[in-house]
Design a protein around this motif. Sequence first.
Motif, PDB file in Angstrom:
ATOM      1  N   GLU A 168      -8.120  -6.607   6.841  1.00 22.04           N
ATOM      2  CA  GLU A 168      -8.436  -6.243   5.464  1.00 22.04           C
ATOM      3  C   GLU A 168      -7.802  -4.908   5.086  1.00 22.04           C
ATOM      4  N   GLU A 169      -7.854  -3.952   6.025  1.00 18.58           N
ATOM      5  CA  GLU A 169      -7.249  -2.657   5.740  1.00 18.58           C
ATOM      6  C   GLU A 169      -5.730  -2.769   5.646  1.00 18.58           C
ATOM      7  N   GLN A 170      -5.144  -3.671   6.453  1.00 16.21           N
ATOM      8  CA  GLN A 170      -3.698  -3.792   6.478  1.00 16.21           C
ATOM      9  C   GLN A 170      -3.160  -4.401   5.191  1.00 16.21           C
ATOM     10  N   TYR A 171      -3.888  -5.397   4.650  1.00 11.07           N
ATOM     11  CA  TYR A 171      -3.406  -6.121   3.489  1.00 11.07           C
ATOM     12  C   TYR A 171      -4.120  -5.759   2.196  1.00 11.07           C
ATOM     13  N   ALA A 172      -4.932  -4.738   2.239  1.00 11.20           N
ATOM     14  CA  ALA A 172      -5.634  -4.342   1.021  1.00 11.20           C
ATOM     15  C   ALA A 172      -4.661  -3.668   0.060  1.00 11.20           C
ATOM     16  N   GLY A 173      -4.699  -4.036  -1.216  1.00  9.08           N
ATOM     17  CA  GLY A 173      -3.858  -3.404  -2.225  1.00  9.08           C
ATOM     18  C   GLY A 173      -4.408  -2.060  -2.620  1.00  9.08           C
ATOM     19  N   VAL A 174      -3.591  -1.262  -3.244  1.00 12.73           N
ATOM     20  CA  VAL A 174      -4.010   0.063  -3.701  1.00 12.73           C
ATOM     21  C   VAL A 174      -4.642  -0.070  -5.066  1.00 12.73           C
ATOM     22  N   LYS A 175      -5.847   0.437  -5.230  1.00 18.29           N
ATOM     23  CA  LYS A 175      -6.523   0.409  -6.526  1.00 18.29           C
ATOM     24  C   LYS A 175      -5.924   1.466  -7.444  1.00 18.29           C
ATOM     25  N   PRO A 176      -5.744   1.155  -8.725  1.00 21.23           N
ATOM     26  CA  PRO A 176      -5.196   2.135  -9.659  1.00 21.23           C
ATOM     27  C   PRO A 176      -6.158   3.270  -9.887  1.00 21.23           C
ATOM     28  N   ALA A 177      -5.581   4.436 -10.195  1.00 19.62           N
ATOM     29  CA  ALA A 177      -6.404   5.605 -10.470  1.00 19.62           C
ATOM     30  C   ALA A 177      -5.723   6.444 -11.525  1.00 19.62           C
ATOM     31  N   ALA A 178      -6.477   7.372 -12.120  1.00 22.55           N
ATOM     32  CA  ALA A 178      -5.937   8.203 -13.191  1.00 22.55           C
ATOM     33  C   ALA A 178      -4.981   9.239 -12.649  1.00 22.55           C
ATOM     34  N   GLU A 179      -5.205   9.707 -11.433  1.00 26.91           N
ATOM     35  CA  GLU A 179      -4.352  10.735 -10.850  1.00 26.91           C
ATOM     36  C   GLU A 179      -3.825  10.255  -9.515  1.00 26.91           C
ATOM     37  N   GLU A 180      -2.732  10.814  -9.077  1.00 21.76           N
ATOM     38  CA  GLU A 180      -2.105  10.405  -7.838  1.00 21.76           C
ATOM     39  C   GLU A 180      -2.955  10.686  -6.609  1.00 21.76           C
ATOM     40  N   PRO A 181      -3.667  11.817  -6.516  1.00 15.89           N
ATOM     41  CA  PRO A 181      -4.477  12.051  -5.315  1.00 15.89           C
ATOM     42  C   PRO A 181      -5.558  11.003  -5.117  1.00 15.89           C
ATOM     43  N   PRO A 236      15.542   3.599   0.708  1.00 12.61           N
ATOM     44  CA  PRO A 236      15.935   2.475  -0.150  1.00 12.61           C
ATOM     45  C   PRO A 236      17.088   1.678   0.428  1.00 12.61           C
ATOM     46  N   SER A 237      16.831   0.979   1.496  1.00 14.85           N
ATOM     47  CA  SER A 237      17.857   0.198   2.158  1.00 14.85           C
ATOM     48  C   SER A 237      17.181  -0.892   2.967  1.00 14.85           C
ATOM     49  N   PRO A 238      17.767  -2.082   3.033  1.00 14.26           N
ATOM     50  CA  PRO A 238      17.172  -3.150   3.862  1.00 14.26           C
ATOM     51  C   PRO A 238      17.183  -2.808   5.341  1.00 14.26           C
ATOM     52  N   ASN A 239      17.933  -1.788   5.736  1.00 16.79           N
ATOM     53  CA  ASN A 239      17.957  -1.366   7.134  1.00 16.79           C
ATOM     54  C   ASN A 239      16.941  -0.264   7.425  1.00 16.79           C
ATOM     55  N   GLY A 240      16.216   0.168   6.382  1.00 20.91           N
ATOM     56  CA  GLY A 240      15.215   1.199   6.597  1.00 20.91           C
ATOM     57  C   GLY A 240      14.048   0.709   7.439  1.00 20.91           C
ATOM     58  N   ASP A 241      13.348   1.625   8.108  1.00 21.92           N
ATOM     59  CA  ASP A 241      12.209   1.263   8.945  1.00 21.92           C
ATOM     60  C   ASP A 241      11.021   0.845   8.066  1.00 21.92           C
ATOM     61  N   VAL A 242      10.294  -0.157   8.535  1.00 18.73           N
ATOM     62  CA  VAL A 242       9.108  -0.653   7.816  1.00 18.73           C
ATOM     63  C   VAL A 242       7.926   0.263   8.113  1.00 18.73           C
ATOM     64  N   VAL A 243       7.343   0.801   7.060  1.00 22.42           N
ATOM     65  CA  VAL A 243       6.196   1.699   7.224  1.00 22.42           C
ATOM     66  C   VAL A 243       4.915   1.087   6.666  1.00 22.42           C
ATOM     67  N   GLY A 244       4.999  -0.099   6.065  1.00 21.01           N
ATOM     68  CA  GLY A 244       3.821  -0.752   5.517  1.00 21.01           C
ATOM     69  C   GLY A 244       4.187  -2.073   4.884  1.00 21.01           C
ATOM     70  N   VAL A 245       3.188  -2.823   4.455  1.00 23.45           N
ATOM     71  CA  VAL A 245       3.387  -4.122   3.819  1.00 23.45           C
ATOM     72  C   VAL A 245       2.469  -4.222   2.610  1.00 23.45           C
ATOM     73  N   ALA A 246       3.028  -4.643   1.493  1.00 25.81           N
ATOM     74  CA  ALA A 246       2.235  -4.910   0.286  1.00 25.81           C
ATOM     75  C   ALA A 246       2.044  -6.408   0.177  1.00 25.81           C
ATOM     76  N   VAL A 247       0.787  -6.884   0.150  1.00 21.79           N
ATOM     77  CA  VAL A 247       0.508  -8.314   0.155  1.00 21.79           C
ATOM     78  C   VAL A 247       0.777  -8.910  -1.213  1.00 21.79           C
ATOM     79  N   TYR A 248       0.888 -10.231  -1.238  1.00 20.21           N
ATOM     80  CA  TYR A 248       1.175 -10.952  -2.473  1.00 20.21           C
ATOM     81  C   TYR A 248       0.055 -10.760  -3.494  1.00 20.21           C
ATOM     82  N   SER A 249       0.466 -10.555  -4.761  1.00 23.50           N
ATOM     83  CA  SER A 249      -0.434 -10.444  -5.910  1.00 23.50           C
ATOM     84  C   SER A 249      -1.285  -9.188  -5.872  1.00 23.50           C
ATOM     85  N   SER A 250      -0.888  -8.188  -5.065  1.00 24.83           N
ATOM     86  CA  SER A 250      -1.605  -6.915  -5.078  1.00 24.83           C
ATOM     87  C   SER A 250      -0.912  -5.946  -6.045  1.00 24.83           C
TER      88      SER A 250
END
Length: 443
Positions: free
Chosen positions: A305-318, A391-405
């Motif tokens: 759940e933590e791995q595939y949880a989307g980020v909730k929107p917020a008013a400020e970046e922090p 910004p490159s397909p050869n860049g290292d993967v640091v996370g995954v954004a799940v579908y429809s998040s």
Amino acid sequence: MYIDFFGFRDKPFRLTPEPAAFFCSAPHDRAMTMLEYGINSRKGFMLLYGLPGTGRTTLCSLLRETLVNCNVSYVPKTSDADLLHKICNGFGIEAMFKSTENEYFGVMMDYFVGEYKKGKNNLIIIDDADEYSIDTFRTLEKLSEVEIEQCKLVQVLMVGTQELCSKLMYGNVKTLSERVLSVTELNLLGLSDTANYLQHRIKLSKGTDPEVLKSTAVVEIFRYSHGLPLEVNLVADKAFQVAADARDKKVGPKHVREAIKHISGIRQPLRVFTVAQYLTPVLILLVLLLGGLQIKTFFDMKDIEEQYAGVKPAAEEPAAETEAAQTPEPAPVIEDAVTEPEPAPAAKPEPVKDEPPAVVQPVQAPAVPVSPEVKYGCITARSGLKLRNRPSPNGDVVGVAVYSSKVMLIEREGEWWRSKINGREGYLFAEYVNEVNRQDKCE
């Protein structure tokens, strides 16, 4: 015999009805109260039913002795043709044997009227009533019509098993079943009543040791008999004999189990507590294994759940940075499943020098703190979209954004969006990110 060995004056447990040794248990007291009320209220027809051996006959005998100003005719099991003659004999009425039905009813009517004038009631007790035919029930049905001044001249108590209730209900004697105004069930004894009943029987026999029967033995007797007095007497009598043969002064559970074995003719089946001593270690091991699996499953699901949880929107970046715990490195299966095309070699990021410097200067200062500049996007890649460190397909993967998040978009750099997911900043391939407003939901 165990009578001399235990110092009894008489055999404490007999299988025949003994009104003198009657023990008024809670079920018997309740049944006796209901019957006395029905008779004194002249209810007409009454019904007493229970399992064979519950003490129905003993209760009827005791009822005959306790009733006041009431003539009682007790009729044990007899043939259908002799029933009316037996009823007359019970009241002391002289009637010709093999008389017709009308002749029997005629002499009984004269007797009932005469006793009513004397202020006496009349009661007919028909034992084992469930063994009579439906035609006999229809004959008894005529007794319900014997009344004067709206007062029943005779009360009829039918005693039997549950089958008697079925006959009255389904035997096409609707009129009689409707006139049965009192139905009483004689229930089995509970554990407490069984213990008191056994002690009552032992005291009546004048035993030298009132504690000769152990409480654990009482539990065994109750477990086998289920509180049926006849079975209680049968098992207790045999258990005392087994203890006497073994020269034991106390009757314990082992004597009861041995008695049950002799009564049944076969060895007792393995009891629960005997099987438990072999199964307990296995059951404990199974419980521990299942518990461990459940705990592991719980933490695995939490990680997913933590791995595939989307980020909730917020008013400020922090506020977006406190979404959830950092996503661990995805499994190789997930990385292989991510859909990501190779970028076109001719694609080039837009040069910064083409943008007017006058526009860049006022925007750069408020870009970070002002919330309207923060954009959001929905992930359209059904297998998930990787977050890379450049910004490159050869860049290292640091996370995954799940579908429809929904993810927060910081800045567009050519074919890539700079974004932050679960506190990690990286780049998402823009082709699979659908830009939406803050209040929109991802479908």
